[in-house]
Scaffold this motif. Structure first.
Motif, PDB file in Angstrom:
ATOM      1  N   GLU A   1      -7.178   3.502  -3.293  1.00  0.00           N
ATOM      2  CA  GLU A   1      -6.358   2.540  -4.025  1.00  0.00           C
ATOM      3  C   GLU A   1      -7.043   1.188  -3.942  1.00  0.00           C
TER       4      GLU A   1
ATOM      5  N   ARG B   1      -8.852   0.855  -0.297  1.00  0.00           N
ATOM      6  CA  ARG B   1      -8.396   1.650   0.844  1.00  0.00           C
ATOM      7  C   ARG B   1      -8.431   3.136   0.502  1.00  0.00           C
TER       8      ARG B   1
ATOM      9  N   SER C   1       6.541   5.031  -3.946  1.00  0.00           N
ATOM     10  CA  SER C   1       6.316   4.234  -2.744  1.00  0.00           C
ATOM     11  C   SER C   1       7.236   3.026  -2.619  1.00  0.00           C
TER      12      SER C   1
ATOM     13  N   SER D   1       2.476   9.593  -5.867  1.00  0.00           N
ATOM     14  CA  SER D   1       2.702   8.923  -4.596  1.00  0.00           C
ATOM     15  C   SER D   1       2.965   7.446  -4.773  1.00  0.00           C
ATOM     16  N   TRP D   2       2.177   6.805  -5.617  1.00  0.00           N
ATOM     17  CA  TRP D   2       2.394   5.370  -5.877  1.00  0.00           C
ATOM     18  C   TRP D   2       3.764   5.133  -6.510  1.00  0.00           C
TER      19      TRP D   2
ATOM     20  N   LEU E   1      -7.482   7.054   0.438  1.00  0.00           N
ATOM     21  CA  LEU E   1      -6.223   7.799   0.379  1.00  0.00           C
ATOM     22  C   LEU E   1      -6.372   9.273   0.760  1.00  0.00           C
ATOM     23  N   GLY E   2      -7.387   9.933   0.262  1.00  0.00           N
ATOM     24  CA  GLY E   2      -7.557  11.365   0.494  1.00  0.00           C
ATOM     25  C   GLY E   2      -8.629  11.902  -0.434  1.00  0.00           C
TER      26      GLY E   2
ATOM     27  N   THR F   1       0.839  -1.192   0.000  1.00  0.00           N
ATOM     28  CA  THR F   1       0.000   0.000   0.000  1.00  0.00           C
ATOM     29  C   THR F   1       0.880   1.250   0.000  1.00  0.00           C
TER      30      THR F   1
ATOM     31  N   ASP G   1       0.720   5.884   0.778  1.00  0.00           N
ATOM     32  CA  ASP G   1       0.002   7.065   1.224  1.00  0.00           C
ATOM     33  C   ASP G   1       0.352   8.232   0.306  1.00  0.00           C
TER      34      ASP G   1
END
Length: 315
Positions: free
Chosen positions: A255, A237, A314, A310-311, A239-240, A2, A4
């Protein structure tokens, strides 16, 4: 695996008190007016942006009269300064290239008229919040001129934040439509990107769709992805989120994980192209736009850009 978000999405930034109690307080608004600042937005959704796209070129509010104009909206207050916005007609006959919306503007030292998609990623936090709020309010005004109950004309009150029906006196507040946006990855180093038929070839983003009545956000994610590209997802999930006033959406980011071996079945009329791409290619496409053939990504003002960025970072 995962991840963020590495930072707030561009249009979720705000550094000003929205001051809800102040909107209907005519005495306090009059006291703040001499030091207030005004942001002009034209009917194309643009405002004047200065300092190479980093701040709004606001003006002394007193240039617009000795009190707030009827069509001015209160955006908020900061350090004793109230910020208003007013909608003005765009220049008649002006030709704006349609391609401008798909890429960042060429920023110059001179002030420029830019819309929120173009300027949202470069503006400072306060300017981004002010422009986003102004754009959202003016879109709501444009779409809500008549009462949904009786059809009579509406009148704006409380500094543009309430519409009141001139017939049945029904009140309505700014509308926001919930939409999910989901970055689908394989749990390792591939991500699914797609483009709609209205997007130019080679320009991709992640999947999104509006929440239906009686539907949870997670159920919407699973339904939209199945409908648009024909695959099932798991491990959904949050994320924002980010406001997206085009015309009045709130993009709620998630995601999810899917199997790249599952065949893609594209929804006719909604998805023109979809493909799995590597983390390395996404990272390169962000760092040097145009460096990966056939992989242009969503603009920096969108939450989709922040999700992909972001991904890609990560691992």
């Amino acid at each position: 695996m995962t991840f963020d978000l590495v930072g707030l999405p561009a249009l979720s930034r705000s550094a000003i008190d929205r001051c809800e109690p102040l909107r209907g307080d005519e005495e306090k608004l009059a006291a703040l007016w001499p030091k207030a600042r005004m942001i002009v937005v034209d009917t194309r959704g643009r405002t004047l942006v200065a300092d190479r796209g980093t701040r709004l070129a606001d003006r002394p509010a007193t240039e617009f009269g000795d009190q707030p104009p009827v069509n001015a909206v209160l955006l908020g207050e900061q350090d004793g300064v109230a910020y208003f916005a007013v909608l003005m007609p765009a220049e008649a006959g002006e030709q704006v290239p349609a391609s401008r919306a798909w890429g960042p503007p060429e920023l110059t030292d001179e002030p420029q008229w830019l819309d929120l998609r173009q300027a949202g990623a470069t503006l400072d936090d306060m300017s981004a919040g002010l422009f986003t709020t102004a754009a959202a309010l003016f879109q709501w005004h444009r779409l809500g001129k008549y009462c949904a109950k009786c059809g009579a004309r509406t009148v704006l009150e409380k500094s543009g934040w309430i519409s009141v029906c001139s017939g049945c006196e029904r009140e309505e507040y700014p509308r926001t439509d919930a939409a999910v946006i989901c970055l689908v990855h394989d749990g390792a180093d591939q991500v699914l990107v797609a483009r709609g038929p209205e997007w130019p070839e080679g320009r991709f983003s992640v999947l999104a769709g509006f929440v239906e009545a009686g539907e949870s956000l997670e159920a919407c994610v699973a339904r939209e992805i199945l409908e648009e590209v024909g695959i099932s997802v798991r491990d959904i999930r949050y994320l924002g989120s980010q406001p997206w006033p085009f015309p009045r959406s709130l993009m709620i980011g998630f995601e999810a994980v899917a199997d790249p071996a599952e065949p893609l079945r594209l929804a006719e009329g909604e998805i023109a192209e979809a493909k799995w791409v590597s983390r390395a290619d996404v990272r390169r496409a962000i760092e040097v736009p145009g460096s990966v053939d056939g992989l242009g990504l969503a603009g920096g003002a969108s939450i989709a850009f922040r999700m992909l960025q972001s991904w890609s970072q990560s691992a």
